[in-house]
Design an enzyme around this catalytic site. Structure first.
Site, PDB file in Angstrom:
ATOM      1  N   HIS A 184       0.811  -1.223   0.000  1.00 37.05           N
ATOM      2  CA  HIS A 184       0.000   0.000   0.000  1.00 37.05           C
ATOM      3  C   HIS A 184       0.845   1.273   0.000  1.00 37.05           C
ATOM      4  O   HIS A 184       0.304   2.372  -0.074  1.00 37.05           O
ATOM      5  CB  HIS A 184      -0.943   0.003   1.201  1.00 37.05           C
ATOM      6  CG  HIS A 184      -2.025  -1.026   1.088  1.00 37.05           C
ATOM      7  ND1 HIS A 184      -3.322  -0.722   0.758  1.00 37.05           N
ATOM      8  CD2 HIS A 184      -1.979  -2.373   1.213  1.00 37.05           C
ATOM      9  CE1 HIS A 184      -4.037  -1.834   0.701  1.00 37.05           C
ATOM     10  NE2 HIS A 184      -3.243  -2.853   0.977  1.00 37.05           N
ATOM     11  N   ASP A 390       3.153   9.394  -1.263  1.00 37.82           N
ATOM     12  CA  ASP A 390       2.049   8.575  -0.761  1.00 37.82           C
ATOM     13  C   ASP A 390       1.792   7.454  -1.756  1.00 37.82           C
ATOM     14  O   ASP A 390       1.770   7.707  -2.969  1.00 37.82           O
ATOM     15  CB  ASP A 390       0.792   9.453  -0.629  1.00 37.82           C
ATOM     16  CG  ASP A 390      -0.144   8.959   0.455  1.00 37.82           C
ATOM     17  OD1 ASP A 390      -0.120   7.750   0.758  1.00 37.82           O
ATOM     18  OD2 ASP A 390      -0.911   9.784   0.995  1.00 37.82           O
TER      19      ASP A 390
HETATM   20  P1  ADP Z   1      -3.123   6.182   4.803  1.00 38.07           P
HETATM   21  O1  ADP Z   1      -3.498   4.788   4.468  1.00 38.07           O
HETATM   22  O2  ADP Z   1      -1.668   6.458   4.662  1.00 38.07           O
HETATM   23  O3  ADP Z   1      -3.614   6.625   6.125  1.00 38.07           O
HETATM   24  P2  ADP Z   1      -5.106   7.128   2.832  1.00 38.07           P
HETATM   25  O4  ADP Z   1      -5.407   8.510   2.376  1.00 38.07           O
HETATM   26  O5  ADP Z   1      -4.954   6.152   1.737  1.00 38.07           O
HETATM   27  O6  ADP Z   1      -3.805   7.193   3.749  1.00 38.07           O
HETATM   28  O7  ADP Z   1      -6.254   6.608   3.762  1.00 38.07           O
HETATM   29  C1  ADP Z   1      -6.652   7.321   4.910  1.00 38.07           C
HETATM   30  C2  ADP Z   1      -7.991   6.776   5.360  1.00 38.07           C
HETATM   31  O8  ADP Z   1      -8.190   7.174   6.715  1.00 38.07           O
HETATM   32  C3  ADP Z   1      -9.149   7.303   4.553  1.00 38.07           C
HETATM   33  O9  ADP Z   1     -10.097   6.278   4.369  1.00 38.07           O
HETATM   34  C4  ADP Z   1      -9.704   8.419   5.426  1.00 38.07           C
HETATM   35  O10 ADP Z   1     -11.083   8.610   5.287  1.00 38.07           O
HETATM   36  C5  ADP Z   1      -9.385   7.935   6.811  1.00 38.07           C
HETATM   37  N1  ADP Z   1      -9.116   9.093   7.701  1.00 38.07           N
HETATM   38  C6  ADP Z   1      -8.093   9.949   7.627  1.00 38.07           C
HETATM   39  N2  ADP Z   1      -8.202  10.891   8.586  1.00 38.07           N
HETATM   40  C7  ADP Z   1      -9.325  10.615   9.268  1.00 38.07           C
HETATM   41  C8  ADP Z   1      -9.984  11.197  10.391  1.00 38.07           C
HETATM   42  N3  ADP Z   1      -9.489  12.247  11.045  1.00 38.07           N
HETATM   43  N4  ADP Z   1     -11.120  10.629  10.818  1.00 38.07           N
HETATM   44  C9  ADP Z   1     -11.602   9.530  10.193  1.00 38.07           C
HETATM   45  N5  ADP Z   1     -11.030   8.945   9.148  1.00 38.07           N
HETATM   46  C10 ADP Z   1      -9.909   9.467   8.685  1.00 38.07           C
HETATM   47  O1  F6P Z   2      -0.974   3.084   3.850  1.00 36.28           O
HETATM   48  C1  F6P Z   2      -0.039   2.585   4.696  1.00 36.28           C
HETATM   49  C2  F6P Z   2      -0.576   2.151   6.042  1.00 36.28           C
HETATM   50  O2  F6P Z   2       0.349   1.495   6.829  1.00 36.28           O
HETATM   51  C3  F6P Z   2      -1.702   1.205   5.889  1.00 36.28           C
HETATM   52  O3  F6P Z   2      -1.256  -0.107   6.031  1.00 36.28           O
HETATM   53  C4  F6P Z   2      -2.608   1.653   6.956  1.00 36.28           C
HETATM   54  O4  F6P Z   2      -3.874   1.766   6.383  1.00 36.28           O
HETATM   55  C5  F6P Z   2      -2.208   3.044   7.356  1.00 36.28           C
HETATM   56  O5  F6P Z   2      -0.978   3.257   6.798  1.00 36.28           O
HETATM   57  C6  F6P Z   2      -2.330   3.236   8.851  1.00 36.28           C
HETATM   58  O6  F6P Z   2      -1.208   2.796   9.542  1.00 36.28           O
HETATM   59  P1  F6P Z   2      -1.229   2.109  10.967  1.00 36.28           P
HETATM   60  O7  F6P Z   2      -1.829   0.768  10.795  1.00 36.28           O
HETATM   61  O8  F6P Z   2       0.192   2.098  11.393  1.00 36.28           O
HETATM   62  O9  F6P Z   2      -2.084   2.966  11.843  1.00 36.28           O
END
Ligand code: ADP
Ligand code: F6P
Length: 493
Positions: A184, A390
């Site tokens: 991911h 990202d």
């Molecule tokens: P990552 O996997 O690195 O966190 P992504 O943008 O791919 O980044 O996914 C983030 C996910 O977490 C999204 O589904 C988003 O809706 C959720 N998310 C991020 N910030 C918040 C928040 N403050 N409250 C609820 N959900 C959140």
């Molecule tokens: O997108 C990378 C990632 O590690 C995902 O595996 C996971 O959705 C997100 O970041 C959150 O990370 P963690 O599981 O460390 O809270």
């Protein structure tokens, strides 16, 4: 203890993802995070793209999701068996991890050493032997949990950098298993990856899979290069040859559950909340929604906002930036420092520019539910998704899926995987403060006609590759790659 209905798998839809066997999803984090509060267990939805994105896929395939429920065995104490039972009723199996294991495997190796390298940061601390030993030991625990549950015909789908050794460990004990792996995060320049101690073992761990998927072609190419440079394995087209096995390496850009966001956006509660959020007329709303991670470019985004207010006083009192930051990896020092830094910058901007009735930056440190999240997306005039690096970034796609009104502008960092698909956003170099400021101006001044044209293009792309299509594409590749072996395994019984 009850697991919220939203986290319990629904009966499979008529449109099943890919018929052909139970799916064992294996990821470090389960879609539900548990915590013990005053002797009882509380359950929340996990944040992060993997957990939110795959939840619908799990519901659709009716298999088992193997992962960690978000608390240590010490925190769970005597409540662990009860938790495991509830997880099992929700189609999940919890991996027990002690505080010591989490410290070495999760904080020090996965997030202290591996995560920065995967995001091309070379200033990372070298992992110590103990952290590596715990990473291996926990990967073995996951592999063991998979093997215990594996039945003939099952498909195993391992996710992300925390579990890079699992494919090899399962393959050694179950040579006929059908194993897919999806990363991911980005895959970095092969030379940066090579700086990591144990880089070769990690690559070799992945080669236990039949199919290895990445969000973009560039990541897949860099991985093939790393395998060729470090392991000297022959590469034929998109395949790596390991003995008699051919491992398919490919790009499978991940999508989101578009229909759920679309439906949520039409809910009356969302409409009411949007009205409330839009409150003050004449104030444009900019929005950032991220895990509090240094890869997300939150500080850089705030600095650019400060520069906009400094250099263009006409915007003072007329624009507000709402930044929602979900707590993440608080046991890792870099994340604690980032939190302090972001809070300092927010206070500095508000200290310098706030006036009665107007706060330039509204900062919230916490998680919100889907209704609140979609309302925030709908109320935004400008969405800022400006990560330094990202893998994909699903927030950008969630914003687009929520905008059935075809309004709002998306400013998107050009080094997010999503930038390869979402070309009609305003693409920007997230490390160039002046470029960010220019993109803020363009977004704030964009006509509704231009917003509509761009948003239509973006919605077409996001709807065309939702998370179900993504999963189906990956699993079909896995099935076709392993069809002969599967027939043999079924015959052997
Ligand atoms: P990552 O996997 O690195 O966190 P992504 O943008 O791919 O980044 O996914 C983030 C996910 O977490 C999204 O589904 C988003 O809706 C959720 N998310 C991020 N910030 C918040 C928040 N403050 N409250 C609820 N959900 C959140
Ligand atoms: O997108 C990378 C990632 O590690 C995902 O595996 C996971 O959705 C997100 O970041 C959150 O990370 P963690 O599981 O460390 O809270």
């Amino acid at each position: 203890m009850t697991i919220p209905a939203s986290l319990v798998p629904l009966p499979p839809r008529s449109r099943s993802i890919a018929p052909g066997g139970r799916l064992l999803i294996v990821s470090n984090r389960l879609p539900m995070t548990m915590r013990v509060h005053r002797g009882t267990v509380e359950v929340q939805r996990s944040s992060g793209g993997l957990a939110t994105g795959l939840h619908g896929v799990h519901s659709d395939t009716g298999g088992i999701w193997i992962g960690w429920p978000g608390l240590s065995t010490e925190q769970a104490g005597a409540l662990w068996p009860e938790m495991q039972q509830s997880l099992s009723a929700a189609g999940a199996a919890g991996i027990p991890l002690s505080r010591h294991e989490l410290d070495g495997f999760y904080s020090r190796f996965s997030n202290g050493a591996l995560w920065p390298v995967l995001h091309d940061r070379v200033d990372h601390p070298a992992p110590d032997d103990d952290a590596w030993a715990l990473y291996r030991a926990v990967n073995e625990r996951y592999a063991e949990a998979v093997i215990e549950r594996l039945r003939p015909g099952d498909r195993i789908w391992v996710h992300d950098y925390q579990l890079m050794l699992v494919p090899r460990l399962v393959r050694e004990r179950c040579p006929h298993a059908r194993i897919g792996f999806f990363l991911h995060t980005p895959f970095p320049d092969p030379l940066s990856f090579a700086t990591l101690l144990h880089a070769g073992e990690l690559l070799d761990g992945l080669l236990g899979a039949d199919v290895i998927g990445f969000h973009t072609c560039a990541y897949a190419r860099r991985f093939l290069q790393a395998v060729s440079d470090q392991l000297h394995r022959p590469i034929r087209g998109d395949d790596v040859l390991v003995g008699s096995r051919r491992i398919r390496v490919g790009a499978f850009p991940m999508g989101i559950d578009v229909a759920s966001f679309d439906a949520c956006a039409a809910e009356p509660e969302v409409r009411v909340e949007v009205q409330r959020l839009r409150g003050t007329r004449g104030v444009a709303r900019m929005l950032g929604v991220d895990r509090l991670d240094y890869t997300k470019g939150i500080s850089e985004r705030l600095l650019a906002f400060e520069r906009l207010l400094t250099r263009s006083p006409e915007w003072r009192g007329r624009v507000q930036l709402s930044q929602l930051a979900v707590p993440s990896r608080e046991d890792v020092r870099a994340y604690r420092s980032l939190r302090e830094h972001v809070e300092q910058v927010v206070n500095r901007i508000n200290g310098a520019f706030a006036r009665p009735g107007w706060t330039p930056v509204e900062y919230r440190y916490g998680s919100v539910d889907m209704t609140a999240l979609v309302a925030l997306y709908r109320a935004a005039d400008v969405m800022l998704v400006t990560p330094i690096r990202d893998g994909m970034n699903l927030v950008a796609k969630e914003f687009v899926a929520s905008r059935s009104d075809c309004r709002g502008a998306l400013v998107l960092g050009e080094r997010a995987g999503a930038a390869e698909e979402l070309r009609s956003s305003l693409l920007v170099d997230p490390t160039d403060t002046d470029a960010l400021v220019r993109s803020y101006h363009t977004a704030l001044e964009m006509t509704t006609a231009e917003q509509r044209t761009r948003m239509r293009g973006l919605r077409h792309i996001v709807a065309g590759n939702d998370v179900f299509r993504w999963a189906a594409g990956f699993l079909e590749t896995l099935d076709s790659r392993t069809a002969r072996r599967r027939a043999l395994a079924l015959r052997l019984g």
